[in-house]
Design a protein around this motif. Structure first.
Motif, PDB file in Angstrom:
ATOM      1  N   MET A 193      15.154   8.542  11.651  1.00 36.62           N
ATOM      2  CA  MET A 193      15.518   8.842  10.264  1.00 36.62           C
ATOM      3  C   MET A 193      15.538  10.347  10.026  1.00 36.62           C
ATOM      4  N   GLU A 197      19.007  12.491   9.001  1.00 32.88           N
ATOM      5  CA  GLU A 197      19.040  13.224   7.734  1.00 32.88           C
ATOM      6  C   GLU A 197      19.896  14.479   7.836  1.00 32.88           C
ATOM      7  N   SER A 260      20.764   0.828   2.356  1.00 32.28           N
ATOM      8  CA  SER A 260      19.572   1.158   1.573  1.00 32.28           C
ATOM      9  C   SER A 260      18.423   1.593   2.479  1.00 32.28           C
ATOM     10  N   ASP A 261      18.277   0.899   3.606  1.00 34.00           N
ATOM     11  CA  ASP A 261      17.175   1.183   4.528  1.00 34.00           C
ATOM     12  C   ASP A 261      17.253   2.595   5.092  1.00 34.00           C
ATOM     13  N   TRP A 262      18.477   3.065   5.362  1.00 35.41           N
ATOM     14  CA  TRP A 262      18.669   4.364   6.008  1.00 35.41           C
ATOM     15  C   TRP A 262      19.194   5.432   5.046  1.00 35.41           C
ATOM     16  N   SER A 263      19.230   5.115   3.754  1.00 34.80           N
ATOM     17  CA  SER A 263      19.706   6.070   2.729  1.00 34.80           C
ATOM     18  C   SER A 263      21.119   6.559   3.037  1.00 34.80           C
ATOM     19  N   LEU A 264      22.011   5.626   3.315  1.00 37.59           N
ATOM     20  CA  LEU A 264      23.386   5.964   3.682  1.00 37.59           C
ATOM     21  C   LEU A 264      24.384   5.587   2.585  1.00 37.59           C
ATOM     22  N   GLU A 265      23.909   5.312   1.383  1.00 43.82           N
ATOM     23  CA  GLU A 265      24.840   4.977   0.306  1.00 43.82           C
ATOM     24  C   GLU A 265      25.807   6.143   0.089  1.00 43.82           C
ATOM     25  N   LYS A 267      28.049   7.079   2.228  1.00 44.68           N
ATOM     26  CA  LYS A 267      28.385   7.741   3.492  1.00 44.68           C
ATOM     27  C   LYS A 267      29.070   6.811   4.492  1.00 44.68           C
TER      28      LYS A 267
END
Length: 678
Positions: A193, A197, A260-265, A267
């Motif tokens: 993660m 980032e 959501s798990d990887w904060s890729l909204e 992208k």
């Protein structure tokens, strides 16, 4: 031992200087002391008990031992024995009274009349205290990397083996090792993660749906992206259990959970999958893409056909059409390979006939079509040996006829282009979509010629295969063509040439769709404010390193209030001069070379094409296959084995993802070279 000898054998004590030691040594006999620190001082301290008398105290049990009286030094051997022989009671309490790591345990059930003698560590070997936590960590890594069952730690054979190596090791339960594996997964996930980032571009995902004996679905989600050093990466992100894999929302639910798990909204650039999906299911997926117009390029950023599965389906058509001859050849190969004497006779005949083939016979794995192709290809090159084998081995009565061999060669001619293309997906160097535009186009053209054959077998087989490659081309050719445009050796020229060959008079319509899609996507990247793009921010930060005094003028330039000014500059420039995209397309093509690092070329030219290079970076990371490299040639659907299906979904995800991440951490990442035959 004399007094002088004992003093000479003494080792340096931590905290004491050489000058202090010299006070106890007669001046007439200078001593050269060893500088190496003894391991015993990790367990002992020296304390003065009276004038000229010092004793060594065990840090664990506080027992004291003679060390020096006046100029006489006792040395360290008796201190080492206190630790090495396990007589320290505190050490035994912490590690088990009967589990001394320096003593081989005696087990009467293993045979032998007397217990083995004590074995002591040699003076030259280092003393390494046993670490239970480290052993647990390594066992968890072993289970993850080699896919051993978690229950292995409770198997009697494993317990006996481990205790023969280290009697002090505490037995582990299933729950303990399960927790250790999940802990390893969480550590590796945190590291990954932190890595993603800093990824400046967008992400592409592939979805591979596995079944199970419980009718549950498991969605394997893999991320594809280019890092800040312009290297391509492929990483498993999630394994999501879906109780109703055939529902309209199964894939969209899994993807939303991953984003959501990887904060890729915001992208997600493209999706590649091969799971049958209704139009309602597709509509659930489109809003997850980050492009403003999800129907760009006729909606082909949702790639509904995995090229590996398409080629496996075509290969099944070939194997089905020739199943009778394939069985004959398989039986002949089996006859030769299942007996050493038969194999020797076969080699003897081959040598006498001087057959030049270097291929070796082997039986195929009927779940992997590449092995059947390789078996047929090897046997066809050795057909003369099979034809003459019965004269040397009267028991051999399975020789295929000349017509059979001719048919086998026809099957190989259909399978070879599929095998060559699919093999690209199995290489460690990650392939790009550019390669497969060319490969799919070649297969499409070859099948078009075969359809016109006067041989009904060839013609009918080619028609069956072309239906499948036509569907793939229809669903994916535009997004593949967009990637070709990003290759400075081809640009729009290869698209125009290829489409003309396939579509004839309709080619201009499809060419325009690609051209319009490329320009529409480029305008979307142009609309991104320059100060907010990661690459731009990195370059500005790098340029400003070391500058601590900022003037009011400098603050004004870095203020986001000038975003409107950036938009104004781009708008006025677009009216007065050609865009980066048009300038790139009008420049002459680069010379064609067989191996070309297209991603590396864009890295070198990112200053010349600051916006277009960002778009190229995202396009070139689009994957064409949702299958893992080891599953490229499978002709059966992937199914989670019975053991893993019995585990909790969280544990399944931890084991599968952690294995991929541990492998990633131990291997170098390489750029993708686009290899093309001309």
């Amino acid at each position: 031992m004399t007094e002088m000898t004992e003093i000479a054998d003494m080792e340096t004590i931590p905290g004491e200087s050489n000058n202090q030691l010299a006070l106890t040594t007669p001046e007439a006999h200078p001593i050269k002391r060893r500088k190496k620190k003894s391991m015993v001082w990790e367990y002992f301290t020296i304390e003065n008990v009276s004038a000229g008398c010092r004793r060594a105290y065990c840090k664990r049990c506080k027992q004291s031992f003679a060390y020096s009286t006046g100029s006489k030094v006792a040395g360290t051997s008796h201190l080492k024995r206190h630790i090495a022989k396990g007589t320290c009671r505190a050490l035994l309490r912490g590690q088990g009274q009967d589990n001394n790591q320096f003593i081989t345990p005696y087990n009467p059930k293993m045979g032998g009349s007397e217990p083995p003698k004590r074995r002591y560590r040699s003076p030259s070997s280092p003393f390494i205290p046993f670490d239970q936590d480290r052993c647990r960590h390594e066992i968890a890594r072993m289970i993850i990397m080699h896919e051993y069952p978690l229950h292995i730690v409770e198997h009697p054979g494993f317990i006996a083996f481990v205790q023969s190596l280290q009697p002090q090791f505490d037995k582990m339960s299933f729950n303990t090792v399960q927790g250790d594996c999940v802990a390893t997964y969480l550590r590796e996930k945190q590291s990954l993660m932190k890595f993603i980032e800093g990824i400046p571009g967008r992400f592409c995902l592939t979805l591979d749906m596995w079944s199970s004996n419980q009718t549950l679905g498991y969605v394997f989600i893999t991320g594809h992206f280019v890092d800040s050093d312009w290297k391509l990466h492929r990483q498993v992100f999630n394994v999501v259990m879906e109780p109703y894999p055939d529902s309209h929302s199964a894939l969209s639910h899994a993807i939303a959970a991953c984003l959501s798990d990887w904060s890729l909204e915001g992208k997600l650039f493209s999706l590649t999958f091969n799971h049958p999906l209704s139009e309602a299911g597709l509509e659930n997926l489109r809003p997850l893409l980050c492009v403003k117009n999800p129907l760009i390029l006729n909606g082909q950023l949702l790639i509904r056909n995995c090229i590996a599965r398409t080629m496996s389906s075509m290969a099944k058509d070939v194997l089905g059409a020739g199943q009778e001859i394939i069985k004959k050849i398989r039986d002949s190969v089996k006859y030769v390979k299942m007996s050493e004497s038969h194999d020797d006779k076969f080699i003897q005949v081959k040598n006498q006939l001087q057959v030049p083939s270097e291929k070796s016979l082997f039986l195929d794995n009927q779940t992997r079509w590449n092995t059947t192709y390789q078996m047929l290809a090897a046997a066809s090159e050795l057909k003369e040996v099979f034809d003459c084998l019965d004269t040397y081995d009267p028991d051999y009565k399975l020789a295929p006829s000349m017509e059979d061999w001719k048919l086998a060669e026809t099957l190989c001619s259909f399978l070879k282009p599929l095998f060559d293309a699919a093999s690209i997906l199995t290489t460690t160097t990650l392939p790009t979509v550019i390669t497969f535009f060319y490969e799919v186009w070649k297969i499409h053209v070859d099948l078009g010629r075969s359809i016109t054959s006067e041989d009904p077998f060839i013609s009918n087989l080619a028609k069956s295969m072309q239906e499948k490659i036509d569907k793939y081309w229809k669903d994916c050719s535009l997004v593949l063509a967009m990637a070709v445009v990003m290759d400075p050796r081809f640009k729009m020229k290869l698209v125009e040439f290829s489409f003309t060959k396939i579509y004839s008079e309709d080619a201009p319509t499809y060419i325009k769709t690609v051209d319009d899609g490329i320009h529409e996507l480029f305008l979307e990247y142009v609309a991104l404010p320059l100060p907010l793009t990661p690459t731009y921010a990195e370059e500005v930060n790098g340029a400003n390193n070391g500058k601590t005094n900022e003037s009011h003028y400098g603050n004004l330039l870095s203020d986001h209030g000038l975003t409107d000014f950036d938009v104004y500059i781009m708008e006025t420039n677009s009216q007065q001069m050609k865009s980066e995209l048009d300038q790139y397309l009008e420049e002459s093509l680069l010379p064609r070379v067989q191996e070309f690092d297209v991603v590396g070329w864009w890295k070198l030219n990112k200053m010349k094409y600051p916006t277009l290079s960002k778009m190229a970076r995202d396009i070139l990371s689009i994957p064409v296959s949702a299958a893992a490299p080891e599953s490229i040639f499978d002709i059966t659907d992937k199914q989670l084995d019975e053991y893993r299906s019995s585990l909790r979904p969280e544990t399944v995800e931890a084991l599968i993802c952690a294995k991929d991440w541990l492998h990633f951490g131990s291997s170098d990442v390489s750029n993708a070279l686009v290899k093309m035959e001309f």
